[in-house]
Write a protein that holds these residues in place. Sequence first.
Motif, mmCIF file in Angstrom:
data_model
loop_
_atom_site.group_PDB
_atom_site.id
_atom_site.type_symbol
_atom_site.label_atom_id
_atom_site.label_comp_id
_atom_site.label_asym_id
_atom_site.label_seq_id
_atom_site.Cartn_x
_atom_site.Cartn_y
_atom_site.Cartn_z
ATOM 1 N N VAL A 157 0.851 -1.201 0.000
ATOM 2 C CA VAL A 157 0.000 0.000 0.000
ATOM 3 C C VAL A 157 0.879 1.241 0.000
ATOM 4 O O VAL A 157 0.380 2.364 0.054
ATOM 5 N N MET A 158 2.184 1.018 -0.076
ATOM 6 C CA MET A 158 3.143 2.118 -0.154
ATOM 7 C C MET A 158 3.919 2.011 -1.468
ATOM 8 O O MET A 158 4.046 0.922 -2.029
ATOM 9 N N PRO A 159 4.442 3.110 -1.957
ATOM 10 C CA PRO A 159 5.149 3.102 -3.261
ATOM 11 C C PRO A 159 6.545 2.500 -3.166
ATOM 12 O O PRO A 159 7.562 3.197 -3.256
ATOM 13 N N ILE A 160 6.608 1.166 -2.992
ATOM 14 C CA ILE A 160 7.911 0.516 -2.825
ATOM 15 C C ILE A 160 8.321 -0.281 -4.059
ATOM 16 O O ILE A 160 9.430 -0.796 -4.103
ATOM 17 N N LYS A 161 7.417 -0.405 -5.035
ATOM 18 C CA LYS A 161 7.735 -1.190 -6.228
ATOM 19 C C LYS A 161 7.323 -0.424 -7.472
ATOM 20 O O LYS A 161 6.174 -0.010 -7.613
ATOM 21 N N GLU A 162 8.242 -0.253 -8.360
ATOM 22 C CA GLU A 162 7.997 0.480 -9.605
ATOM 23 C C GLU A 162 6.980 -0.268 -10.475
ATOM 24 O O GLU A 162 7.041 -1.491 -10.620
ATOM 25 N N GLY A 163 6.056 0.491 -11.040
ATOM 26 C CA GLY A 163 5.080 -0.095 -11.943
ATOM 27 C C GLY A 163 3.896 -0.755 -11.266
ATOM 28 O O GLY A 163 3.036 -1.328 -11.943
ATOM 29 N N MET A 164 3.822 -0.700 -9.946
ATOM 30 C CA MET A 164 2.707 -1.285 -9.206
ATOM 31 C C MET A 164 1.794 -0.182 -8.696
ATOM 32 O O MET A 164 2.264 0.836 -8.178
ATOM 33 N N SER A 165 0.497 -0.380 -8.830
ATOM 34 C CA SER A 165 -0.466 0.633 -8.397
ATOM 35 C C SER A 165 -0.684 0.560 -6.883
ATOM 36 O O SER A 165 -1.651 -0.040 -6.407
#
Length: 243
Positions: A157-165
Amino acid sequence: MDNQDHFKFSNGVIIYPMLFVLLLWAIFWFEIRFGFDFTNFGVYPQRFSGLRGIIFSPFIHSGIEHLYHNSIPLFVLSAALFYFYKSIAWRVLVFGILLSGLLTWIIGRPAYHIGASGLIYVLVSFLFFKGIIAKHYRLIALSLLVVFLYGSMVWYVMPIKEGMSWEGHFSGMIVGIVFALYFRKNLPQPKKYYWEQEDYKEEEDEFLKHFDENGNFIENTTLDEESEEPVTKINYIFKKNTD
C-alpha cells in the motif's frame, strides 16, 4: 442445547468466486487470442475518460503472471466472504469495486491502473477488521488466517515497487476498513432456542390436572407415560413455583 452459528456452506461459496476468476481468464484469453489490449479501459486518474476504469479495471491484467497472482487470493478471499458474510457479500464486492476504483481515480498517478488487486485489498482489509470488530471466535480465526496468508500485502500500500499501483492497493484497504465499520452490525447470529414455559403449555395444563390447588397429587388420576420428558420438565417448573 448449545448455540449454533448461521455459517452455512452453499454452492455459491464456490461457484461465484470460480465464475469470477474464470471471467478474468476468459477476458485475458480474448485479448491474447484476438490481439486486443484493454489497458486503456483501466482507471486513469483525474481524466474524465478514465472513470470507465472504475468498472472495467478489475477485469484487465497486464500479463499472465499478474493475472495468476491475483486469481488465487481473489478466489480464496471471495469464497470466505460468501461463506461467512453471505447476506452482504454482493454489496461488499460490487461497492468494493466501485469505491476503491473511484478513490484510485482521485488519488492515483497519471497512468492506467488495472487489475483485481484493488478488490483483493478490499477483501483482505474487510475480512480482517470485520473479524476483530465482531469478537466472534470463528471470525477472529478467519482474521488471523488472512493475516497469515496475506499479511505481507500491507507493504504494497506504499510506493515501494515500480510499476505497481500502490494507490489501488491503498484505496482497497481504506474501503475495506470502512465496510468493516459500516457493516459492523451485520454479524452471523446464533440460532436461539427458547425453552419457555409456554412451549409446554398443553403438556403443563394436562399435567396440572393431576394436582389440587395446594400442589397435592390427586390419587385417582394417572400420568401420561408418553409425555415423560415434558412432564419431567413441567414438574421441575411446577415444584420450583410452589416451593
